[in-house]
Design a protein around this motif. Structure first.
Motif, mmCIF file in Angstrom:
data_model
loop_
_atom_site.group_PDB
_atom_site.id
_atom_site.type_symbol
_atom_site.label_atom_id
_atom_site.label_comp_id
_atom_site.label_asym_id
_atom_site.label_seq_id
_atom_site.Cartn_x
_atom_site.Cartn_y
_atom_site.Cartn_z
ATOM 1 N N ARG A 129 0.280 -8.402 -1.204
ATOM 2 C CA ARG A 129 -0.159 -8.424 -2.604
ATOM 3 C C ARG A 129 0.470 -7.305 -3.422
ATOM 4 N NH1 ARG A 129 -6.246 -10.280 -3.614
ATOM 5 N NH2 ARG A 129 -5.283 -10.194 -5.677
ATOM 6 N N ASP A 130 1.446 -6.602 -2.842
ATOM 7 C CA ASP A 130 2.138 -5.506 -3.521
ATOM 8 C C ASP A 130 1.148 -4.462 -4.032
ATOM 9 O OD1 ASP A 130 4.477 -4.247 -4.182
ATOM 10 O OD2 ASP A 130 4.738 -5.262 -6.104
ATOM 11 N N CYS A 131 0.182 -4.132 -3.178
ATOM 12 C CA CYS A 131 -0.849 -3.152 -3.504
ATOM 13 C C CYS A 131 -0.360 -1.763 -3.096
ATOM 14 C CB CYS A 131 -2.143 -3.489 -2.768
ATOM 15 S SG CYS A 131 -3.496 -2.325 -3.054
ATOM 16 N N PRO A 132 -0.468 -0.763 -3.978
ATOM 17 C CA PRO A 132 -0.048 0.595 -3.604
ATOM 18 C C PRO A 132 -0.924 1.161 -2.496
ATOM 19 C CG PRO A 132 -1.181 0.613 -5.719
ATOM 20 C CD PRO A 132 -0.982 -0.823 -5.350
ATOM 21 N N MET A 133 -0.318 2.003 -1.642
ATOM 22 C CA MET A 133 -1.010 2.494 -0.454
ATOM 23 C C MET A 133 -0.814 3.980 -0.232
ATOM 24 S SD MET A 133 -0.974 -0.015 2.799
ATOM 25 C CE MET A 133 -1.937 1.280 3.574
ATOM 26 N N GLY A 134 -1.760 4.555 0.491
ATOM 27 C CA GLY A 134 -1.622 5.876 1.068
ATOM 28 C C GLY A 134 -2.047 5.793 2.517
ATOM 29 N N GLN A 175 -0.213 -4.904 6.350
ATOM 30 C CA GLN A 175 0.030 -6.349 6.349
ATOM 31 C C GLN A 175 -0.629 -7.006 5.147
ATOM 32 O OE1 GLN A 175 1.751 -8.172 8.862
ATOM 33 N NE2 GLN A 175 1.508 -10.007 7.627
ATOM 34 N N GLU A 176 -1.862 -6.634 4.861
ATOM 35 C CA GLU A 176 -2.589 -7.217 3.732
ATOM 36 C C GLU A 176 -2.131 -6.620 2.409
ATOM 37 O OE1 GLU A 176 -4.451 -9.752 4.274
ATOM 38 O OE2 GLU A 176 -4.438 -9.591 6.453
ATOM 39 N N ALA A 177 -1.904 -5.305 2.384
ATOM 40 C CA ALA A 177 -1.526 -4.642 1.135
ATOM 41 C C ALA A 177 -0.128 -5.066 0.677
ATOM 42 C CB ALA A 177 -1.588 -3.129 1.310
ATOM 43 N N TRP A 178 0.818 -5.161 1.617
ATOM 44 C CA TRP A 178 2.187 -5.510 1.249
ATOM 45 C C TRP A 178 2.259 -6.920 0.661
ATOM 46 C CZ3 TRP A 178 5.613 -9.272 3.078
ATOM 47 C CH2 TRP A 178 6.926 -9.153 2.592
ATOM 48 N N ALA A 187 -8.118 -6.860 -2.105
ATOM 49 C CA ALA A 187 -8.496 -7.693 -3.259
ATOM 50 C C ALA A 187 -9.297 -6.879 -4.266
ATOM 51 C CB ALA A 187 -9.282 -8.911 -2.786
ATOM 52 N N THR A 188 -10.249 -6.082 -3.776
ATOM 53 C CA THR A 188 -11.056 -5.247 -4.658
ATOM 54 C C THR A 188 -10.199 -4.194 -5.355
ATOM 55 O OG1 THR A 188 -12.997 -5.539 -3.240
ATOM 56 C CG2 THR A 188 -13.042 -3.685 -4.772
ATOM 57 N N ALA A 189 -9.300 -3.555 -4.604
ATOM 58 C CA ALA A 189 -8.435 -2.529 -5.172
ATOM 59 C C ALA A 189 -7.533 -3.107 -6.263
ATOM 60 C CB ALA A 189 -7.596 -1.880 -4.078
ATOM 61 N N HIS A 248 -6.245 8.403 -12.505
ATOM 62 C CA HIS A 248 -7.656 8.015 -12.399
ATOM 63 C C HIS A 248 -7.849 6.780 -11.514
ATOM 64 C CE1 HIS A 248 -8.599 11.002 -15.421
ATOM 65 N NE2 HIS A 248 -7.664 10.494 -16.200
ATOM 66 N N ALA A 249 -6.813 6.370 -10.804
ATOM 67 C CA ALA A 249 -6.935 5.201 -9.932
ATOM 68 C C ALA A 249 -7.909 5.499 -8.792
ATOM 69 C CB ALA A 249 -5.576 4.815 -9.366
ATOM 70 N N PRO A 250 -8.891 4.643 -8.555
ATOM 71 C CA PRO A 250 -9.818 4.885 -7.444
ATOM 72 C C PRO A 250 -9.146 4.663 -6.098
ATOM 73 C CG PRO A 250 -10.254 2.751 -8.450
ATOM 74 C CD PRO A 250 -9.202 3.419 -9.297
#
Length: 312
Positions: A90-95, A85-88, A62-64, A8-10
């Motif tokens: 903050r260790d944010c998951p990506m597609g 660059q920004e996602a890594w 940041a929002t994610a 259910h992750a947006p």
């Protein structure tokens, strides 16, 4: 090790309007339709101006993170780089949804270039660790380079603006660039505890198995074992440089006598002719100026990317 993607992750899709030859409205509608049919929450943020991409990526990441979401980069390798660059950080998951001309990063990880098929991967795939490279604090997914190669990229972009985006245009741009005068870099290289002073027209660091295979450099096993691949040209004539470009296009660059290639996990580079100047560096097709000395290395932690499990 792969991990299941939260059901259910947006999704927060950053769509670079300037990437490739795709119709932006068609891409947007395709993504939204598939997400709606799957009942998944999806916010699409369209970026019209390249200079806004990093800021929008930072705000979206940041929002994610606040909402337990996944950031999706829709664009070419350069746009994907800016978002990673920004996602890594903050260790944010990506597609990713590949939309560029070459799409080396997406193709290496078996993500389709067709938007509908790639969107289905977001829904069916799993988060898996993917190696990325760093030059100083700048991420690169496919390659990073200094010297002649950044000049080739700048010429390629100029030709693309005039003649359109295609692999043929890129090859012609490279041909004309090699006919011009270019400066030989004087650098000090430090890797695996050994320091050497060298002269080279260009130093290329690869982090993409597909690209290395295409140009004929036999270092793909190094990437699989957690290293990066370095390719350095010895000083040579313009005619010999054209010959090297042709060998690269035919996938036979590794056969050339004036090519040196090796693998590494960390390498320092200092330009001793002008040690205090910032050095022009190309990362995934984008040009930046970084403070000397340069430190190339495998990033200390991987990017978490949604992709399908590869067959054993």
């Amino acid at each position: 090790m792969s991990t299941s993607t939260p059901q259910h992750a947006p999704f927060f899709v950053i769509l670079n309007a300037g990437s490739g030859r795709h119709d932006c409205n068609e891409v947007r509608n395709t993504i939204q339709r598939i997400m709606d049919e799957a009942g998944r929450q999806c916010t699409i943020i369209e970026v019209a101006q390249p200079q806004d991409l990093s800021r929008i990526a930072r705000e979206t990441v940041a929002t994610a993170m606040q909402q337990g979401g996944i950031v999706v980069a829709a664009g070419g390798d350069g746009a994907i780089n800016a978002i990673v660059q920004e996602a890594w950080q903050r260790d944010c998951p990506m597609g990713i949804l590949p939309q560029g001309t070459f799409n080396y990063f997406g193709r290496t990880h078996h993500i389709p270039e067709d938007t509908a098929e790639a969107t289905q991967v977001l829904l069916a795939g799993r988060l898996q660790p993917v190696q990325i490279g760093l030059v100083n604090d700048k991420v690169f997914l496919v390659n990073a380079s200094v010297g002649l190669y950044p000049q080739l990229l700048q010429a390629r972009e100029q030709f693309k603006r005039q003649y359109g985006r295609s692999r043929v245009v890129a090859l012609i741009a490279g041909f004309f660039t090699l006919l011009r005068q270019h400066r030989v870099l004087k650098i000090e290289m430090n890797t695996k505890g050994v320091s050497r002073k060298l002269r080279t027209p260009t130093l290329f660091v690869g982090n993409n198995q597909l690209q290395l295979e295409q140009i004929g450099i036999p270092l793909t096993d190094a990437l699989a074992s957690g290293e990066l691949a370095a390719i350095m040209l010895k000083p040579t004539s313009k005619l010999a440089m054209l010959g090297l470009m042709l060998k690269g296009a035919l996938g036979r660059l590794g056969e050339a006598e004036n090519i040196v290639s090796f693998s590494f996990s960390s390498m320092g580079i200092r330009q001793f002719s002008f040690p205090r100047r910032r050095i022009k560096v190309a990362t995934d097709g984008e040009i930046v100026r970084l403070k000397s000395p340069l430190q190339f290395q495998v990033a200390p932690r991987p990017l978490q990317l949604i992709k399908l499990d590869e067959p054993v």
